[in-house]
Scaffold this motif. Structure first.
Motif, short mmCIF file in Angstrom:
data_model
loop_
_atom_site.label_atom_id
_atom_site.label_comp_id
_atom_site.label_asym_id
_atom_site.label_seq_id
_atom_site.Cartn_x
_atom_site.Cartn_y
_atom_site.Cartn_z
N ALA A 213 0.81 -1.22 0.00
CA ALA A 213 0.00 0.00 0.00
C ALA A 213 0.84 1.26 0.00
N MET A 214 2.15 1.11 0.14
CA MET A 214 3.04 2.27 0.20
C MET A 214 3.43 2.73 -1.21
N PRO A 215 3.74 4.01 -1.35
CA PRO A 215 4.22 4.49 -2.65
C PRO A 215 5.46 3.73 -3.09
N GLY A 216 5.44 3.24 -4.31
CA GLY A 216 6.59 2.51 -4.82
C GLY A 216 6.66 1.07 -4.39
N SER A 217 5.72 0.62 -3.55
CA SER A 217 5.71 -0.77 -3.05
C SER A 217 7.10 -1.24 -2.65
N PRO A 218 7.65 -0.73 -1.54
CA PRO A 218 9.02 -1.10 -1.13
C PRO A 218 9.19 -2.61 -1.02
N ASP A 219 10.38 -3.07 -1.31
CA ASP A 219 10.71 -4.49 -1.29
C ASP A 219 11.38 -4.84 0.03
N ALA A 220 10.91 -5.90 0.70
CA ALA A 220 11.45 -6.28 1.99
C ALA A 220 12.94 -6.62 1.91
N GLY A 221 13.34 -7.26 0.83
CA GLY A 221 14.75 -7.59 0.67
C GLY A 221 15.63 -6.35 0.61
N LEU A 227 19.49 -1.93 5.74
CA LEU A 227 19.85 -1.93 7.17
C LEU A 227 21.23 -2.58 7.37
N ARG A 228 21.51 -3.63 6.65
CA ARG A 228 22.82 -4.28 6.76
C ARG A 228 23.94 -3.33 6.34
N ASP A 229 23.70 -2.60 5.27
CA ASP A 229 24.70 -1.63 4.82
C ASP A 229 24.90 -0.53 5.85
N VAL A 237 24.91 -3.29 16.88
CA VAL A 237 23.67 -3.49 16.15
C VAL A 237 23.89 -4.51 15.04
N LYS A 238 23.09 -5.57 15.07
CA LYS A 238 23.20 -6.66 14.09
C LYS A 238 21.88 -6.81 13.35
N VAL A 239 21.98 -7.10 12.05
CA VAL A 239 20.79 -7.36 11.24
C VAL A 239 20.71 -8.85 10.99
N GLY A 240 19.64 -9.47 11.50
CA GLY A 240 19.52 -10.91 11.44
C GLY A 240 18.97 -11.42 10.12
N LEU A 262 18.16 -6.65 14.70
CA LEU A 262 17.09 -6.14 13.85
C LEU A 262 16.70 -7.20 12.82
N TYR A 263 15.40 -7.29 12.53
CA TYR A 263 14.90 -8.28 11.58
C TYR A 263 13.89 -7.64 10.64
N VAL A 264 13.86 -8.13 9.41
CA VAL A 264 12.82 -7.77 8.45
C VAL A 264 12.16 -9.07 8.00
#
Length: 311
Positions: A213-221, A227-229, A237-240, A262-264
């Protein structure tokens, strides 16, 4: 010469944890007040003026009073309360977000709140990168261990008739809202749903997103990769990897930690996502953040004295 450090409010939960973490650290000389002096205004003023750095572990009104008592001293201050988080002249003490140089040169630093640490750790980098919109109506669902609520809540959860779950903040005016909006550069306040569970420490902060529903339909990947970058090289801070996680738990005896994970998570089609931060409300959410900021302000290795990995 050792750095003279005064902890105003050293008898509280956050203050006691900070003192424990500073044991054996020869870089610091702790200025201590006995029980009779802790609430004596003159004794506190003298200690605040004698210190090189003071850490305020006080309720908001008392922290404001302490800052006034320290006026004109040149003492650098780290405030663990919410009194100065959006105040003029204070730097926000989240080095990963505001930059370590900003903290290193600061006279006055305000520690982030525990819930905002999780929210901002997830949302702020993604809004900055243009991957999430700044004008979206974000919501937060979060649970915390009861130690963050002060002595009265600790006593309530450790009593014989302790609640199994406590939801609160139904007036929609929680004190964390201003810092979450400001430091994520949002146009709207978030809807915040906090709760307390019968674990002493630990915290899970979740932000559900309807990406489709967001503008541009952001991709979870892309969110996860960004976040990792952003946190690349961080020891805190670690991204799992969401594929390796089936559940997230808060144990009643969760060990102390200064890390934040952090997780997505996303569904098969990528239309829905759940951004999740797991941290220790007394670690990266309070005392650990104060020690991290103290290290940065004193030109010491950032992670000195922090509880990381299996420490």
């Amino acid at each position: 010469m050792a750095i003279r450090l005064f902890i105003d409010g050293a008898a509280g939960t956050t203050g006691l944890e900070i003192r424990e973490r500073l044991k054996g650290r020869s870089e610091f000389e702790l200025l201590l007040l006995d029980d009779a002096q802790r609430k004596d205004e003159n004794a506190r003023r003298d200690a605040l003026h004698a210190a090189d750095i003071a850490i305020l572990c006080l309720p908001d009104d008392a922290a404001k009073e302490a800052a006034k008592l320290a006026a004109g001293s040149g003492t650098r201050i780290i405030d663990a309360s919410s009194a100065h988080r959006v105040a003029d002249g204070w730097r926000y003490g989240f080095p990963e977000l505001v930059g370590r140089d900003t903290i290193a040169d600061a006279q006055l630093v305000s520690n982030p709140g525990c819930y905002p640490t999780g929210f901002l750790g997830l949302i702020a980098p993604l809004v900055r990168a243009g991957l999430l919109p700044a004008d979206w109506p974000y919501t937060i669902n979060a649970v915390s261990g009861y130690s963050g609520g002060g002595n009265a809540l600790i006593a309530r959860f450790e009593s014989a008739d302790a609640p199994a779950y406590r939801a609160y903040g139904f007036d929609m005016a929680h004190k964390h809202l201003p810092e979450m909006k400001r430091y994520a550069d949002l146009r709207h306040d978030v809807i915040f749903s906090p709760a307390v569970v019968p674990a002493y420490r630990g915290m899970v902060v979740e932000i559900p997103l309807h990406l489709g529903a967001m503008p541009g339909s952001p991709d979870a990947g892309r969110l996860r990769a960004s976040l990792r970058d952003f946190y690349e090289g961080s020891q805190i801070v670690k991204v799992g990897d969401d594929g390796a996680v089936n559940e997230l738990l808060l144990d009643r005896s969760t060990p102390a930690s200064d890390e934040m994970s952090l997780y997505v998570f996303a569904n098969q089609g990528g239309w829905h996502a759940r951004l999740v931060a797991v941290l220790d409300n007394l670690g990266k959410g309070a005392s650990g953040a104060a020690i991290q900021n103290l290290n940065v302000m004193c030109g010491l290795p950032e992670t000195t004295g922090l509880r990381l990995g299996n420490a």
